[in-house]
Design an enzyme around this catalytic site. Sequence first.
Site, PDB file in Angstrom:
ATOM      1  N   GLU A  42       0.826  -1.206   0.000  1.00 50.08           N
ATOM      2  CA  GLU A  42       0.000   0.000   0.000  1.00 50.08           C
ATOM      3  C   GLU A  42       0.861   1.257   0.000  1.00 50.08           C
ATOM      4  OE1 GLU A  42      -4.118   0.552   2.145  1.00 50.08           O
ATOM      5  OE2 GLU A  42      -2.519   1.062   3.551  1.00 50.08           O
TER       6      GLU A  42
ATOM      7  N   GLU B 226       2.253   1.681  -3.459  1.00 50.61           N
ATOM      8  CA  GLU B 226       1.195   2.187  -4.338  1.00 50.61           C
ATOM      9  C   GLU B 226       0.997   3.685  -4.140  1.00 50.61           C
ATOM     10  OE1 GLU B 226      -3.607   1.725  -5.205  1.00 50.61           O
ATOM     11  OE2 GLU B 226      -2.663   0.520  -3.626  1.00 50.61           O
TER      12      GLU B 226
ATOM     13  N   CYS C 113      -7.957  -1.702   4.414  1.00 49.33           N
ATOM     14  CA  CYS C 113      -7.837  -2.807   5.373  1.00 49.33           C
ATOM     15  C   CYS C 113      -9.168  -3.199   5.993  1.00 49.33           C
ATOM     16  CB  CYS C 113      -6.870  -2.425   6.495  1.00 49.33           C
ATOM     17  SG  CYS C 113      -5.225  -1.981   5.925  1.00 49.33           S
TER      18      CYS C 113
ATOM     19  N   SER D 188      -7.110   2.093  -2.107  1.00 48.31           N
ATOM     20  CA  SER D 188      -5.909   1.337  -2.464  1.00 48.31           C
ATOM     21  C   SER D 188      -6.300  -0.039  -2.988  1.00 48.31           C
ATOM     22  CB  SER D 188      -5.011   1.173  -1.233  1.00 48.31           C
ATOM     23  OG  SER D 188      -3.991   0.225  -1.480  1.00 48.31           O
TER      24      SER D 188
ATOM     25  N   LYS E 115     -15.367  -9.343   8.213  1.00 49.53           N
ATOM     26  CA  LYS E 115     -14.330 -10.201   7.629  1.00 49.53           C
ATOM     27  C   LYS E 115     -14.917 -11.494   7.076  1.00 49.53           C
ATOM     28  CE  LYS E 115     -10.457  -7.881   8.196  1.00 49.53           C
ATOM     29  NZ  LYS E 115      -9.621  -7.494   7.039  1.00 49.53           N
TER      30      LYS E 115
ATOM     31  N   GLU F  75     -15.904 -10.458   3.728  1.00 41.28           N
ATOM     32  CA  GLU F  75     -14.753 -10.211   2.873  1.00 41.28           C
ATOM     33  C   GLU F  75     -14.169 -11.503   2.337  1.00 41.28           C
ATOM     34  OE1 GLU F  75     -10.776  -7.490   3.213  1.00 41.28           O
ATOM     35  OE2 GLU F  75     -11.016  -9.031   4.746  1.00 41.28           O
TER      36      GLU F  75
ATOM     37  N   GLU G   9     -13.911 -12.444  -5.770  1.00 43.87           N
ATOM     38  CA  GLU G   9     -12.592 -12.150  -6.335  1.00 43.87           C
ATOM     39  C   GLU G   9     -11.448 -12.623  -5.449  1.00 43.87           C
ATOM     40  OE1 GLU G   9     -14.035  -8.274  -4.327  1.00 43.87           O
ATOM     41  OE2 GLU G   9     -14.882  -9.983  -5.419  1.00 43.87           O
TER      42      GLU G   9
ATOM     43  N   CYS H 255     -10.078  -1.533  14.775  1.00 41.24           N
ATOM     44  CA  CYS H 255     -10.386  -2.962  14.939  1.00 41.24           C
ATOM     45  C   CYS H 255     -10.565  -3.366  16.397  1.00 41.24           C
ATOM     46  CB  CYS H 255      -9.284  -3.807  14.305  1.00 41.24           C
ATOM     47  SG  CYS H 255      -9.114  -3.560  12.527  1.00 41.24           S
TER      48      CYS H 255
END
Length: 549
Positions: free
Chosen positions: A222, A225, A263, A283, A322, A325, A330, A476
């Site tokens: 990240e 990037e 994240c 990102s 999560k 996710e 993908e 988190c």
Amino acid sequence: MAVNVASDMVKSALAERRDWLESKGNCRMIQQIQEFVACEAANSGLVDLDERLQWDMEGWASEPSIVHDPALCIRCGNCVTTCNEVQQVGALAMDEEKGVVMADPGKCVRCGQCIHACPMAKESDEVLAFKKLFGCSSCTYSKPIGAISEQDQVGEVMEMLRDPEQTVVVQFAPSIRASIGEEFGMEPGTLAVGKLYSALKQAGFDKVWDTNFTADLTIMEEGSELLLRLAKAGVLDRNALPVKVEDAVFDHVQPSLPQFTSCSPGWVKFCETFYPDLNGHVSSAKSPQQMFGAVAKTYAAKELNIDAGKMKVVSIMPCTAKKYECAREEMQDASHHWGGDGYQDVDVVLTTRECARLFKALNVDLPSMPDSEADPLIGKYTGAATIFGRTGGVMEAALRTAYELVTGQALEKLEFEPLGTLDGVKSATVEVAGIPVKVAVAHGLKNCREVCESIRNGGEFKDYQFIEFMCCPGGCIGGGGQPIATNIETIKARTDCLNDEDKNLPLRKSHENPEISKIYGEFLSSPVSPLAHHLLHTEYVDRSSDIKE
């Protein structure tokens, strides 16, 4: 006195309790005692207890993360208020006849903050007294479950651990080390990382690794990037960058600034749903959880000579989102890497609460565990990875590495105190090679919405270069899967724990992690290389059409 323990009455009571356990997943006695909370709600005029006993309504689910049991609801509306006002998502509503309903499944980001809002999930004084008197605290089913809870996958993981044909590996998020002890009576903010390694090994996992490793890896990807985006925008000279990339990769990098962190899956779903026009700012780097799954089933599988198709990756996460996710279509890049098309990079996500239930079901007593270390290969980490678990941590970790990579000099002070507070939106300007870089941090979706609106409407934040977003209040450590109660006191204690571990670790910058250097040297080549881009980066979807009109 003679007691007949094989009487029809005893058998009937046992069968009734067994059926309750199978259908509800918690102790009927605990639930009955917890009904004192419902009595309090009745005294406040929220619900009629006689009418409540007659309810026969179907629950709802926000797949694959959250379920609702209307029979336990006391119609206090706390979950609705949290969803609509604290998070400003607007997925829940109160129906006069049906109680709490999922008003718009398309809006739900699976953050789980509604779980923390439910008073039926919080142990009443009567429950605590009962558990102390009868020694029930170590029982898997001894905590009351609220009207809203996570979809429990403990049984699924136990089945995996029993299967000799599968290699079952586990990772746990940065914040877990500061929170899981609470499920075993340890004080909030107790660092339990060494005990957690031992507990997971005793539970039967074949390899015990650490998401902190891929938190460090995330910073490398990240952060690189971000440097490429700054070069595309003319802020930095591409030829002077410490990251050398192929033209095809450079061309693929989004030019949009500010760059958003990626994240937090609840935040990503929120952006895809409500601000799809800003998807290009997010990102492309996957979250640490998803990077771990891709790396475990490629790099680690190859190094350990394990069939990736028979490897199961279990994640211990603070976050109900999560679960959503890891199920995204993908997230199958390891399968594609080996020429297949059929398995997820991460197989199962357990929340902190589910992990505690797993340990108790397997008679693993976390507090009595000796300290140990993660297994080698993808288990080492730096202090920069640890602070991923609290608001401002991702930003701070990225600045530590980006500054040093660009300037060749270490920051004189690694802490950015203004970014680590619990203020909803925080900002700072950092001088990098003489260039002012404006950064900001937002946590809690209400605050994320404020920043997104500013960018969309050409306000203050459109001129920033890098912004960290976290779905849950506090980051988190305040996630929807964390121990109940999660409140301002526990959030502060967990934050202090993570900060202390960061300060006490010998390595505090992601690029100093020797296992990070090894994976790049032996497998990935360099940050944002073609292979790194294939395994560790992703794309986003416009989900605005999922919202009800």
